[in-house]
Design a protein around this motif. Sequence first.
Motif, PDB file in Angstrom:
ATOM      1  N   ALA A  58       0.837  -1.203   0.000  1.00  0.00           N
ATOM      2  CA  ALA A  58       0.000   0.000   0.000  1.00  0.00           C
ATOM      3  C   ALA A  58       0.875   1.258   0.000  1.00  0.00           C
ATOM      4  N   GLU A  59       1.942   1.233   0.793  1.00  0.00           N
ATOM      5  CA  GLU A  59       2.835   2.389   0.867  1.00  0.00           C
ATOM      6  C   GLU A  59       3.591   2.589  -0.447  1.00  0.00           C
ATOM      7  N   ILE A  60       4.076   1.488  -1.031  1.00  0.00           N
ATOM      8  CA  ILE A  60       4.785   1.565  -2.300  1.00  0.00           C
ATOM      9  C   ILE A  60       3.860   2.098  -3.393  1.00  0.00           C
ATOM     10  N   GLU A  61       2.652   1.556  -3.459  1.00  0.00           N
ATOM     11  CA  GLU A  61       1.715   1.960  -4.502  1.00  0.00           C
ATOM     12  C   GLU A  61       1.308   3.419  -4.356  1.00  0.00           C
ATOM     13  N   ALA A  62       1.151   3.895  -3.126  1.00  0.00           N
ATOM     14  CA  ALA A  62       0.800   5.289  -2.904  1.00  0.00           C
ATOM     15  C   ALA A  62       1.928   6.217  -3.355  1.00  0.00           C
ATOM     16  N   ALA A  63       3.166   5.799  -3.158  1.00  0.00           N
ATOM     17  CA  ALA A  63       4.310   6.634  -3.517  1.00  0.00           C
ATOM     18  C   ALA A  63       4.581   6.641  -5.015  1.00  0.00           C
ATOM     19  N   VAL A  64       4.456   5.495  -5.655  1.00  0.00           N
ATOM     20  CA  VAL A  64       4.831   5.358  -7.071  1.00  0.00           C
ATOM     21  C   VAL A  64       3.659   5.663  -8.004  1.00  0.00           C
ATOM     22  N   GLY A  65       2.453   5.329  -7.562  1.00  0.00           N
ATOM     23  CA  GLY A  65       1.278   5.560  -8.396  1.00  0.00           C
ATOM     24  C   GLY A  65       1.310   4.720  -9.663  1.00  0.00           C
ATOM     25  N   ASP A  66       0.846   5.291 -10.767  1.00  0.00           N
ATOM     26  CA  ASP A  66       0.800   4.547 -12.032  1.00  0.00           C
ATOM     27  C   ASP A  66       2.107   4.626 -12.800  1.00  0.00           C
ATOM     28  N   GLY A  67       3.092   5.321 -12.232  1.00  0.00           N
ATOM     29  CA  GLY A  67       4.404   5.426 -12.871  1.00  0.00           C
ATOM     30  C   GLY A  67       4.568   6.612 -13.797  1.00  0.00           C
ATOM     31  N   SER A  68       3.502   7.339 -14.070  1.00  0.00           N
ATOM     32  CA  SER A  68       3.570   8.440 -15.036  1.00  0.00           C
ATOM     33  C   SER A  68       4.546   9.534 -14.601  1.00  0.00           C
ATOM     34  N   ALA A  69       4.721   9.708 -13.286  1.00  0.00           N
ATOM     35  CA  ALA A  69       5.665  10.722 -12.805  1.00  0.00           C
ATOM     36  C   ALA A  69       7.100  10.402 -13.205  1.00  0.00           C
ATOM     37  N   PHE A  70       7.365   9.129 -13.542  1.00  0.00           N
ATOM     38  CA  PHE A  70       8.711   8.705 -13.939  1.00  0.00           C
ATOM     39  C   PHE A  70       8.807   8.426 -15.436  1.00  0.00           C
ATOM     40  N   GLY A  71       7.713   8.607 -16.142  1.00  0.00           N
ATOM     41  CA  GLY A  71       7.705   8.322 -17.568  1.00  0.00           C
ATOM     42  C   GLY A  71       7.589   6.850 -17.893  1.00  0.00           C
ATOM     43  N   ILE A  72       7.001   6.065 -16.977  1.00  0.00           N
ATOM     44  CA  ILE A  72       6.833   4.633 -17.188  1.00  0.00           C
ATOM     45  C   ILE A  72       5.384   4.239 -16.892  1.00  0.00           C
ATOM     46  N   GLU A  73       5.032   3.012 -17.252  1.00  0.00           N
ATOM     47  CA  GLU A  73       3.725   2.455 -16.918  1.00  0.00           C
ATOM     48  C   GLU A  73       3.944   1.281 -15.966  1.00  0.00           C
ATOM     49  N   VAL A  74       3.347   1.365 -14.780  1.00  0.00           N
ATOM     50  CA  VAL A  74       3.618   0.391 -13.730  1.00  0.00           C
ATOM     51  C   VAL A  74       2.483  -0.611 -13.590  1.00  0.00           C
ATOM     52  N   THR A  75       2.870  -1.881 -13.469  1.00  0.00           N
ATOM     53  CA  THR A  75       1.960  -2.961 -13.095  1.00  0.00           C
ATOM     54  C   THR A  75       2.456  -3.528 -11.770  1.00  0.00           C
ATOM     55  N   TYR A  76       1.591  -3.634 -10.781  1.00  0.00           N
ATOM     56  CA  TYR A  76       1.995  -4.160  -9.473  1.00  0.00           C
ATOM     57  C   TYR A  76       1.800  -5.669  -9.428  1.00  0.00           C
ATOM     58  N   LEU A  77       2.839  -6.357  -8.924  1.00  0.00           N
ATOM     59  CA  LEU A  77       2.861  -7.820  -8.855  1.00  0.00           C
ATOM     60  C   LEU A  77       3.060  -8.215  -7.401  1.00  0.00           C
ATOM     61  N   ARG A  78       2.095  -8.888  -6.830  1.00  0.00           N
ATOM     62  CA  ARG A  78       2.127  -9.188  -5.395  1.00  0.00           C
ATOM     63  C   ARG A  78       2.901 -10.478  -5.125  1.00  0.00           C
TER      64      ARG A  78
END
Length: 354
Positions: A58-78
Amino acid sequence: MKAIVLAGGSGTRLRPITHTHAKQLVPVANRPVLFYGLEAIAEAGIRDVGVVVGDTHAEIEAAVGDGSAFGIEVTYLRQEAPLGLAHAVLIARDFLGDDPFVMYLGDNFVLGGITGIVRGFAERRPDAQIMLTRVPDPRQFGVAELDSGGRVVGLEEKPARPKSDLALVGVYLFTPVVHEVIAELKPSARGELEITETLQLLLDSGRRVDSTVISGYWKDTGNVADMLEVNRLVLESLEPRQDGVVTDSEIIGRVVIEAGADVSCSRIVGPAVIGAGSVIRDSYVGPFTSIGDRCRIDASEIEYSIVLRDAAISGVGRIEASLIGRDVEVTPAAQTPRAHRLVLGDHSRVQISS
């Protein structure tokens, strides 16, 4: 090419900070270590990134979001439990498909990024590519053995008698052939699917594993000493900026004072950063110090340290080489009787001068 970034794990070496905070989000120069890795991946031209998360998801996802702030697209893998680096590749199998990929450990810091090694991997196309660096005590790392021609001939995880001083850096590149090996892998004695064993099995089956010995800077920020050293390194390249209020104070060298910060009757010697909304009064902040957002430093001295957000330090003399967590209060003890009053969590480390 895709990438997976490992942002799980419990961070036992950074306790008690990591009892309540993901180790990949502990900041250097007031930015989480994880952010530097994501930026390095984006700079290498990789846009499709899987972030492997665990209990701190939850903390990681809140900080990184969808990745757009870094110019990437993020998929979360549990990852339900930290069962090894190769296990992270195993659970990312569907995400990775048949693409070559980079695996980047989210608590690692590589000066200069990974663009060069990614480009070389795409050109030469070995079955795997590893990065190595010379370390004083290789028993703490995965260790590679090279032959006289510089080819990788063997790998071991934390060997009692290392065959070289070349440690594996936390960046690996693979072609899809690695999935065949990992599918047959058995847990090690410590119950994990080991990436070093994966690489050894690739070698044993005649696959090509290339290596690059880096001469630049690399750190696994798994302990306080390494966190402080990375903080020092990042601050070395700081561009001075003053967006906050400075009154009756001396600012020397490369110092960043963020918007909303208030510095009065103090001396700040850079490189140093004072976070947004922080208040510095009648104090000295020395080189290689990062003060987080909304902190208060009053009638104190601090140098070569990291202070996380919302911490307060008041009237305690000099602090050096310290990592101070969020919402911490550091105040002087009563003069009589002469004694130290401590409230410490599990795995705390305290040094008291007599």
